[in-house]
Design an enzyme around this catalytic site. Sequence first.
Site, short mmCIF file in Angstrom:
data_model
loop_
_atom_site.label_atom_id
_atom_site.label_comp_id
_atom_site.label_asym_id
_atom_site.label_seq_id
_atom_site.Cartn_x
_atom_site.Cartn_y
_atom_site.Cartn_z
N HIS A 1 -5.89 46.02 -13.51
CA HIS A 1 -6.67 47.12 -12.97
C HIS A 1 -5.96 47.84 -11.82
CE1 HIS A 1 -10.60 48.73 -11.17
NE2 HIS A 1 -10.55 49.23 -12.38
N ASP B 1 -16.07 46.79 11.29
CA ASP B 1 -16.26 47.03 12.72
C ASP B 1 -15.65 48.34 13.18
OD1 ASP B 1 -17.70 44.73 13.16
OD2 ASP B 1 -16.00 43.54 13.86
N LYS C 1 -13.12 52.92 -3.83
CA LYS C 1 -13.34 51.52 -3.48
C LYS C 1 -12.77 51.28 -2.08
CE LYS C 1 -11.81 51.63 -8.11
NZ LYS C 1 -13.00 51.63 -8.83
N ASP D 1 11.28 55.55 -4.27
CA ASP D 1 12.47 55.23 -3.46
C ASP D 1 12.22 54.06 -2.52
OD1 ASP D 1 13.91 57.22 -4.69
OD2 ASP D 1 13.57 58.70 -3.11
N LYS E 1 -3.56 50.20 -9.43
CA LYS E 1 -3.13 51.60 -9.38
C LYS E 1 -2.11 51.73 -8.25
CE LYS E 1 -7.52 52.07 -11.13
NZ LYS E 1 -8.63 51.10 -11.09
N HIS F 1 -16.09 56.74 -7.64
CA HIS F 1 -15.06 55.82 -8.13
C HIS F 1 -14.23 55.23 -6.99
CE1 HIS F 1 -11.60 54.49 -10.69
NE2 HIS F 1 -12.60 54.21 -11.50
#
Length: 446
Positions: free
Chosen positions: A128, A357, A352, A135, A130, A350
Amino acid sequence: MPATNNRYPWRSGCEAALIAEGEQALAVRLALIARARHSILAQYYSWEEDVSGKLLLGALLQAARRGVRVRLLVDDLYSGSNRYLESLAAEPNIRIRLFNPFWLRLARPWGWPLEILFSFRRLNHRMHNKLLVVDDDWALVGGRNIGDSYLGLGRERHFVDLDILIRGPVCADLVSDFLGYWRSRWSHVLHHLSWFRLPESLALANNAFLLHLMEPELARLFGVEPQLLAVDLPPLHWHPVSAQAFMDAPGKGARLRRQPTAAGRALLAQLDGLQQSLDIVTPYLVPTRHFYRTLRRMIRRGCSARVLTNSLAATDMPLAYAGFRSRCTRLLKTGLSLFELRPEAGRCLHAKLALFDRRSLLVGSLNLDPRSFYLNTEIALLLEGASLVAEVEAWLEQQLIAQQAWSVTLREEGISWAGSAIEPETSAWRRGLIRLAGWLPVHHLL
């Protein structure tokens, strides 16, 4: 800094920028690839065969032809039908691998049930992650897959999402983890995506089209403004940060023993050390036992907690919402403040992220559901930097205003959505299906 039991230490001397808008996220990716001089590493759960997907493949092809070494790792579940990937694999400087591929390639996805019947445990384990690294010094981490709905070109659905662009020493850790995936037994060289190899003439034609699509005149015909193809990065607000990288081992989730993901362990460790507040954004809220118990202890200590998730009207995964709906009362009884995103203009949450704090931030691919905690591999960055956290907090407050999200509360008569006893802007048929699905023991498959 609470201990996170991670194999990488904190890296200071990094700079990070928040990428909140879809078109900006596409422009940043195209600019990073255009700036590449030595190597490009890309790792994605889904790479759609749409305009943005073709544009980015065209950018990778251009980079490879000027001498940049390109390595692309994609999960087979949602990317294994993209024949443009097969066309690029024939290029000398491009290497493409599939993570945990299906072996029955004919008539996909209709042949999947037969293979799943005999190899369910293996095929239920997906990558899952991404990640884009250029470089070895620039990295892009967040929730966005490659597709029009994620990158500002979607017509029917628009995903509300976030990326973090980061440069500095933490990129070396991300490169190391990528290479671990690349060399693992779960990654297989892409030879062909069906039972037959794509004819060479068609592969050449596909690649020629990808290169032509990078020309502003042709790109405009597909709804892409020329400024998105600029070589220079768009204006960004850079923040000094300390960063720590978290990425699962490639085989996580295939083992019989259930262990939280590396990003999940980082989240739980931060919750144990919280003193004041927690803010979470997650598209799917199906809390695991680990998370629920830690959250309850945190709130009992006097910490406040807010969560923004998808509404039934906005979600792209009704089964995930069914899992959330069956646990909603229990969650609200902890004292959690809960909000659901309104489905205005086709919006679907979508992103996440978690704010701890108001001093640190966890962002990446981790959803708060059993799949992300136990089955899928995930990636995340834990970041400390007052100015970056303030910008992310401002973005979250914008999502929580009355026009953007509904407040979900618990009353004597049951759950209330902004004063309504039923989920707003939904049909009785959809609500009934959600209630039925909530009784099924399938939420570990989400």
